[in-house]
Motif scaffolding. Structure first.
Motif, PDB file in Angstrom:
ATOM      1  N   LYS A  40      10.942   0.746 -26.716  1.00  0.00           N
ATOM      2  CA  LYS A  40      11.729   1.930 -27.048  1.00  0.00           C
ATOM      3  C   LYS A  40      11.152   3.199 -26.422  1.00  0.00           C
ATOM      4  O   LYS A  40       9.979   3.277 -26.112  1.00  0.00           O
ATOM      5  CB  LYS A  40      11.795   2.102 -28.558  1.00  0.00           C
ATOM      6  CG  LYS A  40      12.475   0.937 -29.261  1.00  0.00           C
ATOM      7  CD  LYS A  40      12.854   1.312 -30.669  1.00  0.00           C
ATOM      8  CE  LYS A  40      13.411   0.124 -31.393  1.00  0.00           C
ATOM      9  NZ  LYS A  40      14.791  -0.165 -31.112  1.00  0.00           N
ATOM     10  N   GLY A  41      12.021   4.157 -26.266  1.00  0.00           N
ATOM     11  CA  GLY A  41      11.616   5.495 -25.877  1.00  0.00           C
ATOM     12  C   GLY A  41      11.142   5.643 -24.454  1.00  0.00           C
ATOM     13  O   GLY A  41      11.616   4.975 -23.533  1.00  0.00           O
ATOM     14  N   TYR A  42      10.192   6.542 -24.306  1.00  0.00           N
ATOM     15  CA  TYR A  42       9.675   6.903 -22.991  1.00  0.00           C
ATOM     16  C   TYR A  42       9.059   5.709 -22.272  1.00  0.00           C
ATOM     17  O   TYR A  42       9.220   5.570 -21.058  1.00  0.00           O
ATOM     18  CB  TYR A  42       8.649   8.030 -23.126  1.00  0.00           C
ATOM     19  CG  TYR A  42       8.035   8.440 -21.812  1.00  0.00           C
ATOM     20  CD1 TYR A  42       8.755   9.212 -20.903  1.00  0.00           C
ATOM     21  CD2 TYR A  42       6.750   8.042 -21.469  1.00  0.00           C
ATOM     22  CE1 TYR A  42       8.201   9.581 -19.682  1.00  0.00           C
ATOM     23  CE2 TYR A  42       6.186   8.406 -20.264  1.00  0.00           C
ATOM     24  CZ  TYR A  42       6.913   9.175 -19.371  1.00  0.00           C
ATOM     25  OH  TYR A  42       6.378   9.524 -18.164  1.00  0.00           O
ATOM     26  N   SER A  43       8.378   4.854 -23.011  1.00  0.00           N
ATOM     27  CA  SER A  43       7.733   3.690 -22.393  1.00  0.00           C
ATOM     28  C   SER A  43       8.763   2.787 -21.724  1.00  0.00           C
ATOM     29  O   SER A  43       8.531   2.273 -20.628  1.00  0.00           O
ATOM     30  CB  SER A  43       6.944   2.890 -23.428  1.00  0.00           C
ATOM     31  OG  SER A  43       5.883   3.654 -23.927  1.00  0.00           O
ATOM     32  N   ARG A  44       9.899   2.599 -22.378  1.00  0.00           N
ATOM     33  CA  ARG A  44      10.960   1.766 -21.803  1.00  0.00           C
ATOM     34  C   ARG A  44      11.479   2.386 -20.501  1.00  0.00           C
ATOM     35  O   ARG A  44      11.603   1.701 -19.490  1.00  0.00           O
ATOM     36  CB  ARG A  44      12.104   1.590 -22.791  1.00  0.00           C
ATOM     37  CG  ARG A  44      13.264   0.782 -22.236  1.00  0.00           C
ATOM     38  CD  ARG A  44      14.377   0.613 -23.267  1.00  0.00           C
ATOM     39  NE  ARG A  44      15.511  -0.070 -22.703  1.00  0.00           N
ATOM     40  CZ  ARG A  44      15.598  -1.375 -22.486  1.00  0.00           C
ATOM     41  NH1 ARG A  44      14.581  -2.156 -22.803  1.00  0.00           N
ATOM     42  NH2 ARG A  44      16.684  -1.914 -21.971  1.00  0.00           N
ATOM     43  N   ASP A  45      11.755   3.658 -20.554  1.00  0.00           N
ATOM     44  CA  ASP A  45      12.247   4.347 -19.376  1.00  0.00           C
ATOM     45  C   ASP A  45      11.247   4.235 -18.227  1.00  0.00           C
ATOM     46  O   ASP A  45      11.613   3.927 -17.093  1.00  0.00           O
ATOM     47  CB  ASP A  45      12.516   5.810 -19.711  1.00  0.00           C
ATOM     48  CG  ASP A  45      13.022   6.590 -18.526  1.00  0.00           C
ATOM     49  OD1 ASP A  45      14.028   6.178 -17.920  1.00  0.00           O
ATOM     50  OD2 ASP A  45      12.402   7.622 -18.196  1.00  0.00           O
ATOM     51  N   GLN A  46      10.004   4.460 -18.523  1.00  0.00           N
ATOM     52  CA  GLN A  46       8.952   4.446 -17.499  1.00  0.00           C
ATOM     53  C   GLN A  46       8.800   3.057 -16.883  1.00  0.00           C
ATOM     54  O   GLN A  46       8.728   2.922 -15.656  1.00  0.00           O
ATOM     55  CB  GLN A  46       7.626   4.895 -18.116  1.00  0.00           C
ATOM     56  CG  GLN A  46       6.508   5.049 -17.126  1.00  0.00           C
ATOM     57  CD  GLN A  46       6.699   6.239 -16.205  1.00  0.00           C
ATOM     58  OE1 GLN A  46       7.547   7.081 -16.428  1.00  0.00           O
ATOM     59  NE2 GLN A  46       5.914   6.294 -15.158  1.00  0.00           N
ATOM     60  N   ILE A  47       8.750   2.030 -17.697  1.00  0.00           N
ATOM     61  CA  ILE A  47       8.535   0.674 -17.169  1.00  0.00           C
ATOM     62  C   ILE A  47       9.748   0.174 -16.394  1.00  0.00           C
ATOM     63  O   ILE A  47       9.613  -0.526 -15.388  1.00  0.00           O
ATOM     64  CB  ILE A  47       8.112  -0.312 -18.277  1.00  0.00           C
ATOM     65  CG1 ILE A  47       7.414  -1.516 -17.665  1.00  0.00           C
ATOM     66  CG2 ILE A  47       9.275  -0.734 -19.137  1.00  0.00           C
ATOM     67  CD1 ILE A  47       6.589  -2.309 -18.623  1.00  0.00           C
TER      68      ILE A  47
END
Length: 64
Positions: free
Chosen positions: A24-31
């Motif tokens: 979820k969140g920023y981590s998902r977007d980044q990966i």
């Protein structure tokens, strides 16, 4: 061209697998952006390699 490029196929599988993960969140977007970037970079590199084989004298300077 990319069907026989094993690294590209593995990167694409990684991206597809990561899309299914419950991150979820920023981590998902980044990966997802990072794994998508790997696919794009490999595809671009394969394109340059194909172009260099068609016209070695002019393309060889671009690859160094």
């Amino acid at each position: 061209m990319l069907k026989n490029f094993r690294s590209y196929q593995l990167a694409k599988e990684l991206y597809q697998a990561l899309q299914q993960q419950p991150i979820k969140g920023y981590s998902r977007d980044q990966i997802l952006r990072a794994s998508h970037s790997i696919c794009l970079n490999l595809a671009e590199g394969a394109r340059w390699l194909a172009l260099s084989k068609k016209d070695p004298p002019s393309a060889s300077g671009n690859l160094q």
